[in-house]
Design an enzyme around this catalytic site. Structure first.
Site, PDB file in Angstrom:
ATOM      1  N   GLU A   1      36.871   8.329  71.159  1.00  0.00           N
ATOM      2  CA  GLU A   1      35.544   7.994  71.698  1.00  0.00           C
ATOM      3  C   GLU A   1      35.436   8.328  73.186  1.00  0.00           C
ATOM      4  OE1 GLU A   1      33.057   7.184  69.888  1.00  0.00           O
ATOM      5  OE2 GLU A   1      34.057   6.664  68.014  1.00  0.00           O
TER       6      GLU A   1
ATOM      7  N   ARG B   1      60.385 -18.640  71.269  1.00  0.00           N
ATOM      8  CA  ARG B   1      61.683 -18.049  71.575  1.00  0.00           C
ATOM      9  C   ARG B   1      62.431 -18.889  72.610  1.00  0.00           C
ATOM     10  NH1 ARG B   1      65.686 -14.681  69.665  1.00  0.00           N
ATOM     11  NH2 ARG B   1      66.536 -13.344  71.318  1.00  0.00           N
TER      12      ARG B   1
ATOM     13  N   GLY C   1      60.923  -8.615  73.910  1.00  0.00           N
ATOM     14  CA  GLY C   1      62.242  -8.016  74.102  1.00  0.00           C
ATOM     15  C   GLY C   1      62.570  -7.041  72.985  1.00  0.00           C
ATOM     16  N   GLY C   2      63.859  -6.990  72.606  1.00  0.00           N
ATOM     17  CA  GLY C   2      64.286  -6.057  71.571  1.00  0.00           C
ATOM     18  C   GLY C   2      63.583  -6.279  70.249  1.00  0.00           C
TER      19      GLY C   2
ATOM     20  N   GLY D   1      38.099  19.441  70.968  1.00  0.00           N
ATOM     21  CA  GLY D   1      38.269  18.102  71.520  1.00  0.00           C
ATOM     22  C   GLY D   1      36.946  17.564  72.032  1.00  0.00           C
TER      23      GLY D   1
ATOM     24  N   ALA E   1      40.259   8.521  78.461  1.00  0.00           N
ATOM     25  CA  ALA E   1      40.029   7.810  79.715  1.00  0.00           C
ATOM     26  C   ALA E   1      39.593   8.759  80.829  1.00  0.00           C
ATOM     27  CB  ALA E   1      41.298   7.056  80.121  1.00  0.00           C
TER      28      ALA E   1
ATOM     29  N   TRP F   1      40.791  15.192  62.861  1.00  0.00           N
ATOM     30  CA  TRP F   1      40.707  13.797  63.283  1.00  0.00           C
ATOM     31  C   TRP F   1      39.466  13.118  62.703  1.00  0.00           C
ATOM     32  CZ3 TRP F   1      45.130  12.091  64.421  1.00  0.00           C
ATOM     33  CH2 TRP F   1      46.046  12.862  65.142  1.00  0.00           C
TER      34      TRP F   1
ATOM     35  N   ILE G   1      57.634  -9.096  76.426  1.00  0.00           N
ATOM     36  CA  ILE G   1      57.946 -10.507  76.201  1.00  0.00           C
ATOM     37  C   ILE G   1      58.792 -10.667  74.939  1.00  0.00           C
ATOM     38  CG2 ILE G   1      56.917 -12.730  75.555  1.00  0.00           C
ATOM     39  CD1 ILE G   1      54.560 -11.989  77.430  1.00  0.00           C
TER      40      ILE G   1
ATOM     41  N   VAL H   1      32.094  13.507  61.352  1.00  0.00           N
ATOM     42  CA  VAL H   1      32.786  14.793  61.300  1.00  0.00           C
ATOM     43  C   VAL H   1      32.302  15.636  62.473  1.00  0.00           C
ATOM     44  CG1 VAL H   1      33.355  16.792  59.836  1.00  0.00           C
ATOM     45  CG2 VAL H   1      32.861  14.578  58.786  1.00  0.00           C
TER      46      VAL H   1
END
Length: 547
Positions: free
Chosen positions: A527, A432, A503-504, A286, A530, A312, A501, A279
């Protein structure tokens, strides 16, 4: 064994170290004043500071991978798949060092920004580097790597400690049998990982990997923790993340707790009887913990009373113990104290059935299985002996001591997610069929898979390097930060490429890659986002160079 490759792996260190020295010197000249880090300059020239972090991270990943390859060579296990992987991965990362590194999808840091044009030219002119640029990440090597994997080749995962190999095997079996078949449905249903599964994880020692045996833990160290986390996260990031809060709480108490606090909490954490939650974060702070406002004040009954808002908070409702950062003094880091605050477990109907605390769930895209919460404290009582170490004003320092381990563990989670994305992409590409053939036969699909595999191993080796440094007792804040920085980027890139890879179908909720994409995205944020991570790494590198 690939003897030419082994020799080139051995010879990589000198040109890379020279390039890193040039980059560090250039950054020192631009970001320090009289040899001291200049925060104002770093703010103005933030890209340059972060560029140094990414250059060093990329180079260190290459060096870690080279050490892995040399270890395989000494054991005469530098076989076809491993050799191809190293050529592809190292060749690509050397090209990035010379030409430009992606700090994000749209932010490419190029050597000229640090005045490294001559140094980059010298790097590429080195015979060993030139060999990798010429013979490394080629279309033929990528195709051959994927063909080898399709033919049944397995990339070597063995470690120098056979006990750690046994740990990997044990947790892989558990993850494959008890987590992976159910993870996607748990994600879609947005439910907690079942208590029974948490209990099984506890029996395996998941929550006490780094806790000393005298308190019921395994005492195995950070490299073992990485292996456990990687395998669990490969099945589902939530499983790999269940141990994160136990890792943080266990290290906080082990390093800074009083004898009473260690005896009270460590055995329960190690056994899984006590599930902790961290916590720390507040709505408006932030990463800026120095501005934290939640306050702890002594009550008339001898307890500490907590008032303020937190957000969070992962796995908060089902937890038994909060490691809670609150202000007991003036503004700034010196006014922060850490508390060990017990609480009753809640449920969906009443997540926080304790006087003085209330809150609710934050609905999220991914990273489910534990749930996220916001909590309001209004005079919540913490026992007098709940002040960590029995001293005020040490909370920030105590927390900083755990960040190395926490970031290494997060890097391991990212490596596990990267593996999962790769696994799903490879399986789908082989199954596929389009235009009369499996789509893995198409070069652009195979290219993606080859780079996904190579980058995952490079991130893994950088993570293992950081963990090993920690286990040796060395300070590894920079190494841990670099591992987290790279592994998070690789996890997201792999997930994105794997969905491409698919796709849909990858955009359909029924396909697992839709979950993995959402799970991977958080790794660049929590954590230490970036950008914050690059700031910490860059500043640390300059401080280390000046010492």
């Amino acid at each position: 064994m690939d003897q030419p490759l082994a020799q080139h792996l051995h010879d990589l260190a000198a040109p890379l170290r020279a390039y890193l020295a040039a980059a560090t010197d250039a950054a020192r000249g631009r970001l320090t004043t009289d040899g001291t880090f200049d925060a104002a300059l770093a703010q103005e020239r933030q890209r340059e500071l972060h560029g140094l972090a990414w250059i060093t991270t990329t180079a260190e990943a290459v060096l870690a991978a080279a050490q892995w390859g040399l270890r395989l060579a000494r054991a005469r296990r530098l076989a076809g798949a491993e050799g191809l992987l190293l050529r592809v991965g190292i060749g690509e990362y050397l090209a990035q060092l010379a030409g430009g590194i992606a700090m994000s999808q749209s932010e490419i840091f190029r050597p000229a920004e640090l005045g490294l044009g001559d140094a980059a030219a010298a790097l590429t002119a080195d015979a060993t580097v030139a060999w990798f640029l010429r013979e490394g990440n080629t279309a033929g090597n990528r195709q051959a790597l994927v063909a080898a994997i399709r033919a049944g080749a397995q990339v070597d995962e063995s470690l120098t400690d056979s006990d750690l190999d046994m740990v990997r095997d044990q947790f892989r079996r558990f993850s494959t049998e008890r987590i992976a078949p159910h993870a996607h449905q748990w994600h879609l249903d947005d439910v907690l990982i079942p208590d029974g599964v948490v209990g099984e994880m506890a029996q395996l020692g998941t929550f006490g990997v780094c806790i000393a045996p005298e308190y019921g833990g395994l005492g195995l160290g950070k490299l073992a923790m990485c292996v456990v986390t990687e395998e669990l996260s490969r099945a589902w990031i939530a499983a790999g993340s269940l141990g994160t809060r136990s890792e943080i709480a266990g290290e906080l108490i082990s390093l800074a707790g009083t004898p009473r606090q260690k005896a009270q909490w460590l055995p329960g954490i190690a056994s899984g009887e006590v599930l902790p939650t961290a916590v720390f974060t507040e709505p408006d702070t932030g990463s800026d913990l120095g501005s934290l406002r939640t306050r702890a004040a002594r009550g008339t009954d001898g307890t500490w009373r907590i008032t303020g808002n937190k957000t969070w908070i992962t796995h908060a409702a089902r937890s038994d113990l909060m490691t809670l950062l609150a202000r007991t003094g003036d503004q700034g880091y010196a006014g922060l104290s850490m508390f060990l605050a017990p609480k009753p477990r809640g449920d969906d109907a009443q997540p926080f059935p304790a006087a003085g605390m209330s809150g609710g769930e934050i609905r999220v895209l991914g990273y489910r299985g534990m749930k996220e919460y916001e909590i309001a404290f209004e005079g919540f009582a913490v026992p007098d002996h709940g002040l960590l170490g029995g001293v005020e004003g040490q909370g920030f320092k105590q927390l900083m001591q755990t960040f190395e381990g926490a970031r290494v563990q997060t890097a391991a989670r990212a490596v596990g997610v990267a593996w999962k994305a790769y696994d799903l992409g490879l399986r789908y590409a082989q199954d596929r069929k389009q235009f009369g053939q499996a789509i893995v036969e198409f070069p652009r699909v195979a290219d993606k898979l080859a780079l996904m595999l190579a980058e995952t191993v490079l991130a893994r080796e950088l993570t293992y390097h950081a963990a090993t440094e920690k286990d040796k007792g060395h300070r590894c804040d920079i190494e841990a930060g670099m591992a987290k920085l790279l592994a998070a980027r690789v996890a997201w890139s792999n997930a994105d490429q794997s969905l491409q890879i698919h796709g849909g179908n990858g955009y359909a909720l029924e396909f697992e890659i839709s979950r993995v994409l959402c799970d991977a995205r958080i790794l660049n944020i929590f954590e230490g986002a970036a950008e914050i991570q690059a700031q910490v790494v860059g500043r640390g590198l300059l401080a280390r160079a000046s010492s």
